[in-house]
Scaffold this active site. Structure first.
Site, PDB file in Angstrom:
ATOM      1  N   ARG A 198       0.821  -1.215   0.000  1.00 22.63           N
ATOM      2  CA  ARG A 198       0.000   0.000   0.000  1.00 22.63           C
ATOM      3  C   ARG A 198       0.860   1.272   0.000  1.00 22.63           C
ATOM      4  NH1 ARG A 198      -5.643  -0.179   1.399  1.00 22.63           N
ATOM      5  NH2 ARG A 198      -6.381  -2.221   0.797  1.00 22.63           N
TER       6      ARG A 198
ATOM      7  N   ARG B 112      -3.593   6.915   0.187  1.00 17.10           N
ATOM      8  CA  ARG B 112      -4.082   8.156   0.788  1.00 17.10           C
ATOM      9  C   ARG B 112      -3.135   8.865   1.739  1.00 17.10           C
ATOM     10  NH1 ARG B 112      -9.774   5.665   2.476  1.00 17.10           N
ATOM     11  NH2 ARG B 112      -8.327   3.940   2.637  1.00 17.10           N
TER      12      ARG B 112
ATOM     13  N   ARG C 226      -6.714  11.511  -6.829  1.00 18.84           N
ATOM     14  CA  ARG C 226      -7.953  10.830  -6.458  1.00 18.84           C
ATOM     15  C   ARG C 226      -9.140  11.805  -6.513  1.00 18.84           C
ATOM     16  NH1 ARG C 226     -11.884   9.519  -4.574  1.00 18.84           N
ATOM     17  NH2 ARG C 226     -12.488   7.967  -3.024  1.00 18.84           N
TER      18      ARG C 226
ATOM     19  N   ASP D 248      -6.814  -2.737  -7.538  1.00 24.30           N
ATOM     20  CA  ASP D 248      -7.432  -3.311  -6.347  1.00 24.30           C
ATOM     21  C   ASP D 248      -7.677  -4.792  -6.571  1.00 24.30           C
ATOM     22  OD1 ASP D 248      -8.605  -2.120  -3.687  1.00 24.30           O
ATOM     23  OD2 ASP D 248      -9.903  -3.774  -4.285  1.00 24.30           O
TER      24      ASP D 248
ATOM     25  N   TYR E 290     -15.408 -10.946   0.417  1.00 21.46           N
ATOM     26  CA  TYR E 290     -16.075  -9.701  -0.006  1.00 21.46           C
ATOM     27  C   TYR E 290     -17.315  -9.990  -0.846  1.00 21.46           C
ATOM     28  CZ  TYR E 290     -12.069  -7.089   1.727  1.00 21.46           C
ATOM     29  OH  TYR E 290     -11.119  -6.550   2.545  1.00 21.46           O
TER      30      TYR E 290
HETATM   31  O1  CP3 Z   1       0.184   0.558  -3.283  1.00 18.91           O
HETATM   32  C1  CP3 Z   1      -0.421  -0.521  -3.361  1.00 18.91           C
HETATM   33  O2  CP3 Z   1      -0.323  -1.406  -2.510  1.00 18.91           O
HETATM   34  C2  CP3 Z   1      -1.248  -0.809  -4.612  1.00 18.91           C
HETATM   35  C3  CP3 Z   1      -2.627  -0.607  -4.540  1.00 18.91           C
HETATM   36  C4  CP3 Z   1      -3.595  -1.493  -3.762  1.00 18.91           C
HETATM   37  C5  CP3 Z   1      -4.858  -0.990  -3.376  1.00 18.91           C
HETATM   38  N1  CP3 Z   1      -5.573  -2.049  -2.868  1.00 18.91           N
HETATM   39  C6  CP3 Z   1      -5.302   0.397  -3.541  1.00 18.91           C
HETATM   40  C7  CP3 Z   1      -6.450   0.895  -2.775  1.00 18.91           C
HETATM   41  C8  CP3 Z   1      -3.545  -2.848  -3.420  1.00 18.91           C
HETATM   42  C9  CP3 Z   1      -2.400  -3.835  -3.544  1.00 18.91           C
HETATM   43  C10 CP3 Z   1      -4.808  -3.181  -2.849  1.00 18.91           C
HETATM   44  C11 CP3 Z   1      -5.171  -4.543  -2.412  1.00 18.91           C
HETATM   45  C12 CP3 Z   1      -6.378  -4.732  -1.576  1.00 18.91           C
HETATM   46  N2  CP3 Z   1      -7.613  -4.160  -1.726  1.00 18.91           N
HETATM   47  C13 CP3 Z   1      -6.467  -5.657  -0.518  1.00 18.91           C
HETATM   48  C14 CP3 Z   1      -5.358  -6.585  -0.081  1.00 18.91           C
HETATM   49  C15 CP3 Z   1      -4.290  -5.904   0.660  1.00 18.91           C
HETATM   50  C16 CP3 Z   1      -4.552  -5.669   2.101  1.00 18.91           C
HETATM   51  O3  CP3 Z   1      -4.411  -4.518   2.510  1.00 18.91           O
HETATM   52  O4  CP3 Z   1      -4.853  -6.640   2.807  1.00 18.91           O
HETATM   53  C17 CP3 Z   1      -7.771  -5.581   0.009  1.00 18.91           C
HETATM   54  C18 CP3 Z   1      -8.312  -6.379   1.185  1.00 18.91           C
HETATM   55  C19 CP3 Z   1      -8.491  -4.644  -0.783  1.00 18.91           C
HETATM   56  C20 CP3 Z   1      -9.957  -4.255  -0.677  1.00 18.91           C
HETATM   57  C21 CP3 Z   1     -10.063  -2.812  -0.422  1.00 18.91           C
HETATM   58  N3  CP3 Z   1      -9.937  -1.847  -1.394  1.00 18.91           N
HETATM   59  C22 CP3 Z   1     -10.193  -2.143   0.835  1.00 18.91           C
HETATM   60  C23 CP3 Z   1     -10.378  -2.829   2.160  1.00 18.91           C
HETATM   61  C24 CP3 Z   1     -10.132  -0.756   0.564  1.00 18.91           C
HETATM   62  C25 CP3 Z   1     -10.122   0.381   1.553  1.00 18.91           C
HETATM   63  C26 CP3 Z   1     -11.420   1.063   1.708  1.00 18.91           C
HETATM   64  C27 CP3 Z   1     -11.283   2.278   2.598  1.00 18.91           C
HETATM   65  O5  CP3 Z   1     -12.040   3.228   2.323  1.00 18.91           O
HETATM   66  O6  CP3 Z   1     -10.464   2.301   3.518  1.00 18.91           O
HETATM   67  C28 CP3 Z   1      -9.971  -0.596  -0.817  1.00 18.91           C
HETATM   68  C29 CP3 Z   1      -9.859   0.669  -1.555  1.00 18.91           C
HETATM   69  C30 CP3 Z   1      -8.465   1.059  -1.895  1.00 18.91           C
HETATM   70  N4  CP3 Z   1      -7.639   0.261  -2.613  1.00 18.91           N
HETATM   71  C31 CP3 Z   1      -7.822   2.289  -1.582  1.00 18.91           C
HETATM   72  C32 CP3 Z   1      -6.550   2.195  -2.143  1.00 18.91           C
HETATM   73  C33 CP3 Z   1      -5.479   3.244  -2.134  1.00 18.91           C
HETATM   74  C34 CP3 Z   1      -8.407   3.479  -0.837  1.00 18.91           C
HETATM   75  C35 CP3 Z   1      -9.589   4.058  -1.541  1.00 18.91           C
HETATM   76  C36 CP3 Z   1      -9.521   5.522  -1.967  1.00 18.91           C
HETATM   77  O7  CP3 Z   1      -8.478   6.065  -2.337  1.00 18.91           O
HETATM   78  O8  CP3 Z   1     -10.606   6.091  -1.967  1.00 18.91           O
END
Ligand code: CP3
Length: 348
Positions: free
Chosen positions: A26, A30, A39, A76, A153
């Site tokens: 990650r 953000r 974003r 994602d 999910y």
């Molecule tokens: O930099 C990186 O790692 C690459 C990008 C990445 C994202 N998601 C971007 C993202 C990666 C590798 C993921 C994987 C992901 N997504 C996982 C597995 C990794 C882990 O942390 O266990 C999971 C469980 C998800 C599902 C998911 N997508 C969640 C739980 C969320 C967060 C929601 C929130 O509002 O907190 C996302 C959205 C997401 N994916 C964001 C990012 C940067 C944030 C959303 C935003 O910018 O609005």
């Protein structure tokens, strides 16, 4: 053309390196103000994820700030269920949601077979553009979610604390669960191979919720499908390193070492010295600084980085990383302290 910095690929294959390579899960996201800016321009998360120019920009943002040894494509894990028609959307503060969750065997039977090159073309376009823009500076990582983590999910309709619906689905409808996991596995194999063909140099499978399962259920409902993914990638791309990251599964590391993966991600609840014993040198290890250490003072971060390096000890096959992802509330400067400490203290 060869990579200018291939430390990460060498460490994943347990070859000699001048120091320990480092990246952070990650690392795009953000906590970076420049990410929040892009974003905001995109409007919502999926509009950002579907725009290859923006994907390239946010993937490379952390590399402009920190001397990282790899970047992970911005996307994602939920793109596959979205492509299968579940209707992914994000509610601020509540995380991901699906309009059409899975609740029966019929729902599973009705899922279409996806064509990753057309249905997820936006991911391949983002990877191809990022790979070209990187100009071989460092490796580009592709990724997918594990079938079990995606199932949670898809059945819960979003995030969950207890996995009540997902686990009840495994237990009450195990045949439907296996059918769903197999469909996700087949799609994930195509997805990772297409990512590699588009320019990804290594791939990681995120099994974020593997640790929610008992050892018995973990083997049958998570690991067996990840093994198929490893084999499916290796059959087409034998040279590309594969990382498996199951969170919270110390008790499974020894069986994971025989999965065919090149490297296992380890979270911060297991010492790397123990992980090394459990995996007997069969795989490289990635991890495992507690992400919360990045909330501490700089000197504390430095000493905690040294503890992780010392816990791994001498020898090849360590990729430094956090034990899980960066949080939105973290200060970017703290990641710089971590990266610089790894570079400084891991010189051979
Ligand atoms: O930099 C990186 O790692 C690459 C990008 C990445 C994202 N998601 C971007 C993202 C990666 C590798 C993921 C994987 C992901 N997504 C996982 C597995 C990794 C882990 O942390 O266990 C999971 C469980 C998800 C599902 C998911 N997508 C969640 C739980 C969320 C967060 C929601 C929130 O509002 O907190 C996302 C959205 C997401 N994916 C964001 C990012 C940067 C944030 C959303 C935003 O910018 O609005």
């Amino acid at each position: 053309m060869a990579l200018k910095n291939d430390l990460l690929l060498r460490a994943l294959k347990q070859q000699d390196t001048e120091r320990t390579p480092v990246w952070a899960m990650r690392q795009a996201g953000r906590y970076l103000p420049e990410y929040r800016e892009v974003r905001k321009q995109a409007g919502d998360f999926m509009s950002l994820a579907k725009n290859p120019e923006m994907v390239c920009e946010v993937t490379l943002q952390p590399l402009r700030r920190f001397p990282l040894d790899g970047v992970i494509i911005f996307s994602d894990i939920l793109t596959i269920p979205d492509a299968m028609g579940l209707g992914l959307y994000f509610v601020t503060g509540e995380g991901p949601k699906f309009k059409n969750p899975i609740s029966s065997e019929r729902d599973v039977d009705n899922l279409p077979k996806i064509d990753v090159n057309s249905d997820l073309q936006y991911v391949m376009d983002g990877i191809a553009l990022t790979s070209k823009t990187l100009d071989n500076a460092v490796p580009l990582l592709g990724f997918c979610g594990s079938p079990w983590t995606l199932l949670t999910y898809m059945v819960e309709g979003g995030s969950s604390k207890t996995f009540a619906k997902a686990k009840a689905f495994l237990l009450n409808h195990s045949q439907a669960a296996h059918k769903l996991l197999q469909k996700l596995t087949d799609a994930s194999i195509d997805y990772l191979n297409a990512q590699i063909e588009s320019g990804a140099n290594a791939v990681q499978v995120f099994d974020s919720w593997g640790g929610a399962l008992s050892p018995e259920l973990y083997q049958v409902f998570s690991l067996d499908y990840m093994k198929q993914i490893v084999a499916g990638v290796k059959s087409k791309n034998p040279e590309t390193p594969v990382i498996l990251f199951s969170k919270g599964v110390e008790y499974n590391l020894s069986i994971m070492a025989d999965s065919g993966a090149d490297c296992l991600g380890v979270d911060w609840t297991t010492d790397l010295s123990l992980a090394r014993k459990l995996t007997s040198g069969k795989v490289a290890l990635q991890g495992n600084l507690d992400p919360c250490v990045l909330y501490a003072d700089d000197e504390v971060i430095e000493s905690e980085v040294r503890k992780v390096l010392n816990s791994f000890g001498q020898g090849n096959g360590h990729v430094f990383n956090l034990g899980h992802g960066m949080h939105p509330g973290m200060q970017p400067e703290k990641l710089a302290v971590m990266v610089n400490a790894v570079r400084k203290y891991s010189k051979r």
